[in-house]
Design an enzyme around this catalytic site. Structure first.
Site, PDB file in Angstrom:
ATOM      1  N   ASN A   1      -7.546  10.074   4.337  1.00 28.79           N
ATOM      2  CA  ASN A   1      -6.972  10.766   5.504  1.00 28.79           C
ATOM      3  C   ASN A   1      -6.553  12.197   5.183  1.00 28.79           C
ATOM      4  O   ASN A   1      -5.610  12.712   5.787  1.00 28.79           O
ATOM      5  CB  ASN A   1      -5.776   9.968   6.051  1.00 28.79           C
TER       6      ASN A   1
ATOM      7  N   THR B   1     -12.546  -0.872  15.553  1.00 29.83           N
ATOM      8  CA  THR B   1     -11.326  -1.481  15.034  1.00 29.83           C
ATOM      9  C   THR B   1     -10.758  -2.423  16.077  1.00 29.83           C
ATOM     10  O   THR B   1     -11.341  -2.612  17.148  1.00 29.83           O
ATOM     11  CB  THR B   1     -10.314  -0.374  14.641  1.00 29.83           C
TER      12      THR B   1
ATOM     13  N   TYR C   1       8.437   1.344   5.220  1.00 25.99           N
ATOM     14  CA  TYR C   1       8.458   2.131   6.460  1.00 25.99           C
ATOM     15  C   TYR C   1       9.910   2.502   6.766  1.00 25.99           C
ATOM     16  O   TYR C   1      10.497   1.977   7.722  1.00 25.99           O
ATOM     17  CB  TYR C   1       7.845   1.319   7.610  1.00 25.99           C
TER      18      TYR C   1
ATOM     19  N   TYR D   1      -0.941  -3.927   2.213  1.00 27.40           N
ATOM     20  CA  TYR D   1      -1.615  -4.993   2.953  1.00 27.40           C
ATOM     21  C   TYR D   1      -0.956  -6.344   2.651  1.00 27.40           C
ATOM     22  O   TYR D   1      -1.259  -7.331   3.322  1.00 27.40           O
ATOM     23  CB  TYR D   1      -3.105  -5.070   2.601  1.00 27.40           C
TER      24      TYR D   1
ATOM     25  N   ARG E   1     -19.329 -13.018  10.020  1.00 26.30           N
ATOM     26  CA  ARG E   1     -19.486 -11.561  10.128  1.00 26.30           C
ATOM     27  C   ARG E   1     -19.550 -10.908   8.750  1.00 26.30           C
ATOM     28  O   ARG E   1     -20.243  -9.906   8.573  1.00 26.30           O
ATOM     29  CB  ARG E   1     -18.371 -10.965  10.981  1.00 26.30           C
TER      30      ARG E   1
END
Length: 326
Positions: free
Chosen positions: A170, A224, A132, A58, A279
């Site tokens: 996941n 999302t 990546y 992140y 929020r």
């Protein structure tokens, strides 16, 4: 289960406790202004959040760690009040890279330990400086995966006191069973972080995890972003659902709060991501109402079994988890 804003922790199978509501801290590093995570995490701690979900990839763990340390320094919280989840990225799966990756996270956070450390995805990438890695044709470069070897390296990190609990993210049933049935298993996964919300309720995986004392941590619990590069836009916007809107209206809350309360009431940990102070505050206000059994059943009926987050760019990886039913 009597949940309150001050105490909504549930037990993990290793004896540690996890707050049912946390703050997700992902923000696109290319578009998120510097300092955003720092200010939002400090605000969240003031609101009452004690659970923060982050990751090395992140690119903002330094801000999250700084926010936590500042709030400890000013006396708002103690370190033991905070529950931080960090993640092992795909390029660090080889056994010898696991501890250095966790130590890198700890150094970035400037904390002595994380409360939960999880394998972010079962899909290993080529190790190296690139998170990546791609070849000259722009194709992702994968790495042979030995999830059991990766897990053994994680067990050593827990034994060394670098993390309190170990989990995954996941993972499908087959991949969970691979770890659960591993010869010489020392520490079983306590959690599996997966997409989970009223349009994707994960009934089969939830039941399997319950049977094996694995807590589901639900990401994208209120939907999302609508970023077409990685989000399935066939999914209708969750928060516009008429049932959630009407239930929210009944309790003088929002459709987002109704969706969060639904998961929390069935024992699913939720980590809604927001960088909006308003929020962040409203998402925390889910402990002064509860849904009836009938409402829970109605919301379960919204399940469409479609994911927002399909990660199709890695669907040719041998360990891509979403080909299986669950």
């Amino acid at each position: 289960m009597d949940l309150t804003a001050k105490n909504h922790r549930i037990p993990l199978s290793d004896g540690n406790l996890i707050p049912l509501l946390g703050l997700g801290t992902y923000g696109d590093p290319r578009t998120t202004p510097r300092g955003t995570a720092l200010e939002c995490v400090k605000h969240a701690i003031d609101v009452g959040y004690r659970h923060f979900d982050g990751a090395l990839v992140y690119f903002n763990e330094h801000e999250v760690g700084q926010a936590i340390r500042e709030k400890i320094a000013d006396g708002t919280v103690k370190r033991e009040d905070i529950f931080y989840c960090g993640k092992l990225w795909n390029t660090f799966h080889p056994r010898e890279l696991v501890r250095p990756a966790l130590e890198r996270t700890l150094k970035t956070l400037q904390l002595d330990y994380v409360d939960l450390y999880i394998i972010e995805l079962p899909t290993a990438f080529k190790p190296g400086d690139e998170f990546y890695p791609k070849d000259e044709n722009g194709k992702y470069i994968y790495h042979e995966t030995d999830l059991c070897a990766t897990w053994e390296a994680l067990e050593a990190c827990k034994d060394a006191g670098l993390c309190k609990s170990l989990g995954v993210s996941n993972f499908n049933r087959r991949q969970l069973e691979l770890l659960l049935n591993k010869p010489g298993l020392k520490h079983k996964p306590v959690s599996n972080q997966v997409e989970c919300h009223p349009h994707f309720t994960q009934p089969k995986l939830l039941e399997f995890c319950r049977q094996n004392d694995i807590v589901i941590v639900g990401y994208s619990p209120i939907g999302t972003s609508r970023d077409a590069s990685w989000v399935n836009l066939k999914c209708p916007p969750l928060l516009e659902d008429e049932l959630l809107v009407s239930i929210g209206r009944k309790y003088a809350t929002s459709s987002a709060q109704a969706a969060l309360r639904f998961n929390v009431q069935r024992g699913v940990v939720v980590i809604p991501k927001s960088f909006s102070p308003q929020r962040i505050t409203s998402n925390f206000q889910i402990f002064d109402f509860s849904l009836t059994e009938e409402e829970m059943t109605e919301i379960e009926g919204l399940n469409r079994n479609i994911r927002f987050v399909e990660l199709l760019m890695w669907s040719d990886h041998p360990e891509y988890p979403f080909h299986d039913d669950y």
